[in-house]
Motif scaffolding. Sequence first.
Motif, PDB file in Angstrom:
ATOM      1  N   LYS A   1      31.375  49.354  17.218  1.00 20.73           N
ATOM      2  CA  LYS A   1      30.228  49.165  18.113  1.00 20.73           C
ATOM      3  C   LYS A   1      29.315  48.109  17.503  1.00 20.73           C
ATOM      4  CE  LYS A   1      30.628  53.683  20.218  1.00 20.73           C
ATOM      5  NZ  LYS A   1      30.074  55.049  20.402  1.00 20.73           N
ATOM      6  N   PRO A   2      28.403  47.532  18.289  1.00 21.46           N
ATOM      7  CA  PRO A   2      27.562  46.444  17.770  1.00 21.46           C
ATOM      8  C   PRO A   2      26.869  46.823  16.465  1.00 21.46           C
ATOM      9  CG  PRO A   2      27.273  46.667  20.129  1.00 21.46           C
ATOM     10  CD  PRO A   2      28.118  47.831  19.706  1.00 21.46           C
TER      11      PRO A   2
ATOM     12  N   LEU B   1      38.371  45.785  18.535  1.00 24.86           N
ATOM     13  CA  LEU B   1      37.685  45.706  19.830  1.00 24.86           C
ATOM     14  C   LEU B   1      36.261  46.176  19.625  1.00 24.86           C
ATOM     15  CD1 LEU B   1      37.546  45.434  22.976  1.00 24.86           C
ATOM     16  CD2 LEU B   1      38.253  47.832  23.091  1.00 24.86           C
ATOM     17  N   MET B   2      35.291  45.438  20.192  1.00 21.65           N
ATOM     18  CA  MET B   2      33.910  45.891  20.143  1.00 21.65           C
ATOM     19  C   MET B   2      33.541  46.565  21.468  1.00 21.65           C
ATOM     20  SD  MET B   2      30.349  43.853  19.520  1.00 21.65           S
ATOM     21  CE  MET B   2      30.604  43.656  17.764  1.00 21.65           C
TER      22      MET B   2
ATOM     23  N   VAL C   1      25.250  37.746  20.166  1.00 20.55           N
ATOM     24  CA  VAL C   1      24.354  38.343  19.170  1.00 20.55           C
ATOM     25  C   VAL C   1      24.991  39.602  18.567  1.00 20.55           C
ATOM     26  CG1 VAL C   1      22.168  39.594  18.917  1.00 20.55           C
ATOM     27  CG2 VAL C   1      22.212  37.388  20.096  1.00 20.55           C
ATOM     28  N   GLU C   2      25.638  40.406  19.397  1.00 24.85           N
ATOM     29  CA  GLU C   2      26.264  41.635  18.874  1.00 24.85           C
ATOM     30  C   GLU C   2      27.447  41.316  17.967  1.00 24.85           C
ATOM     31  OE1 GLU C   2      25.029  44.914  22.221  1.00 24.85           O
ATOM     32  OE2 GLU C   2      26.949  43.889  22.481  1.00 24.85           O
ATOM     33  N   MET C   3      28.191  40.258  18.293  1.00 22.46           N
ATOM     34  CA  MET C   3      29.290  39.819  17.430  1.00 22.46           C
ATOM     35  C   MET C   3      28.735  39.406  16.063  1.00 22.46           C
ATOM     36  SD  MET C   3      32.426  39.328  18.777  1.00 22.46           S
ATOM     37  CE  MET C   3      33.049  40.015  20.276  1.00 22.46           C
ATOM     38  N   ILE C   4      27.644  38.658  16.090  1.00 21.57           N
ATOM     39  CA  ILE C   4      27.044  38.175  14.841  1.00 21.57           C
ATOM     40  C   ILE C   4      26.513  39.368  14.039  1.00 21.57           C
ATOM     41  CG2 ILE C   4      25.215  36.718  13.869  1.00 21.57           C
ATOM     42  CD1 ILE C   4      25.593  34.884  16.356  1.00 21.57           C
TER      43      ILE C   4
END
Lengths: 397, 108
Positions: free
Chosen positions: A257-258, A269-270, A292-295
């Motif tokens: 999750k983020p 997988l996010m 932003v969540e990936m970062i």
Amino acid sequence: MSLRGYLRQDGRKGVRNVVVVAYLVECAHHVARQITTRFEEADVHLIGFPGCFPNAYAQRMMERLCTHPNVGAALLLSLGCESFNKYSLERIIAASGRPVSTLTIQEAGGTKATIEAGRAWIATQLDILRRQPRVAMGVSELVVGTVCGGSDGTSGLTGNPAAGRAFDRLVAAGAACIFEETGELIGCEEIMAARAVTPALGEELRRSVAKAARYYATLGYGSFAPGNADGGLTTIEEKSMGAYAKSGASPIAGLIKPGDIPPRGGLYLMDVVPDGEVRFGFPNISDNAEIVEMIASGCQVVFFITGRGSVSGSALAPVIKICANPDTYRRLADDMDVDAGRILEGRATLDEVGEEIYALLLRVACGEQTKSEALGHQEFILTYKSFEPIGPACLPV
Amino acid sequence: MIDGETDEHDPRLLLLSGRDNVLVARETIRPGETVLVGRRKVVLARGVARGHKLARLPIPAGEKILKYGAPIGSATRPIEVGEHVHVHNVKSDYTATHLIDASAGAEP
């Protein structure tokens, strides 16, 4: 191949050395932005959270972003009466070994005095960061994310599968790769679950997509924009099949999750759709919310595949833009790093473009600017969400 | 291959999986142009823009549309070979597709 990165106290390495300026409520946004305008030629990036109400997700995202491997120092901008816990954020950044300072506008003497104090602090930090040496870094130390936006009927034919080929190379080299978003994987749940490294993880993947389908059905709109249809995509499940191609062909090693950092190399997988009843509106209100969540989950570089033509970049991490549609590429070449639409015109193969993306990623990790970086793009958005922690089956050992 | 049809089709059209009942246009094909779909020559009544789909087989109403070998929605009315396959004759089996009404706000 040896890359060069900035070593942080937690052992992670950054491919940039950014001073982040973070406002902790919209009321401090202008002051924070004015501080950064003095430093347009340096890596001084603006991020922030606009809300005045407390939110555990936003607090955690800001912690992860301010201690991201690409960040060398952090300046926090508080108005003074907001709910955001600036004390805890500052402590966590300081414990990560990074220089940090908090300016509270109500105490610092208002707009002008705070801007001056902020600029002075940054000038000092930049002098220090410029002298920080880079160290050798392996491809296995990279965390790379992939998102798609402004998709059309070409995205799933060229850009997404080419990015998937690059992901396969990265995973084989020991890197961690993250793909998203569950709302754009509706219809792919069964084939995706079959790629999970354990049946229990497969069940978690299936459940995350079912959650997304429920969430979007309640809101009344799928993760599908009118431009998707103009570009030939007819339904969310068609868009999903194209988006799914970004994941490549590696086994799926986990569901995060983020803000969760992948514990080791592999494909993840996010799950970006909030848990619990539908609150706070749409899960990710635009492409940059996903970036932003990936970062926040540690990605030092993000692939962004577009068919219709997005010009977005991001604060904190370079974004490599892969253009799936050759017509779009001809119109927006200045914004695009990779022309994957050549595949459609018989001028390149998927493998060749996948190789090109991989080679460009390594150069970007060594400091080469992406198109969006050179154009000054530093988009950022963070809104309210709520998540439960991931279950034990999500990260099989 | 279905019903003795060959897999031959116009080089401007892409077949992504042998199971599919649609083809994808690699480039824009204008109305009135002739395309080869299977063994049939079809004159396009409606143009098909790059990345859009046209029917490879006759598709009865209610039948699944298959692309990449996977279902991507259902036909809302019968679709003929060579016909443009899009939001006017296909619906999602999950959430409805949202479109902008470009004529909204125009003078009557």
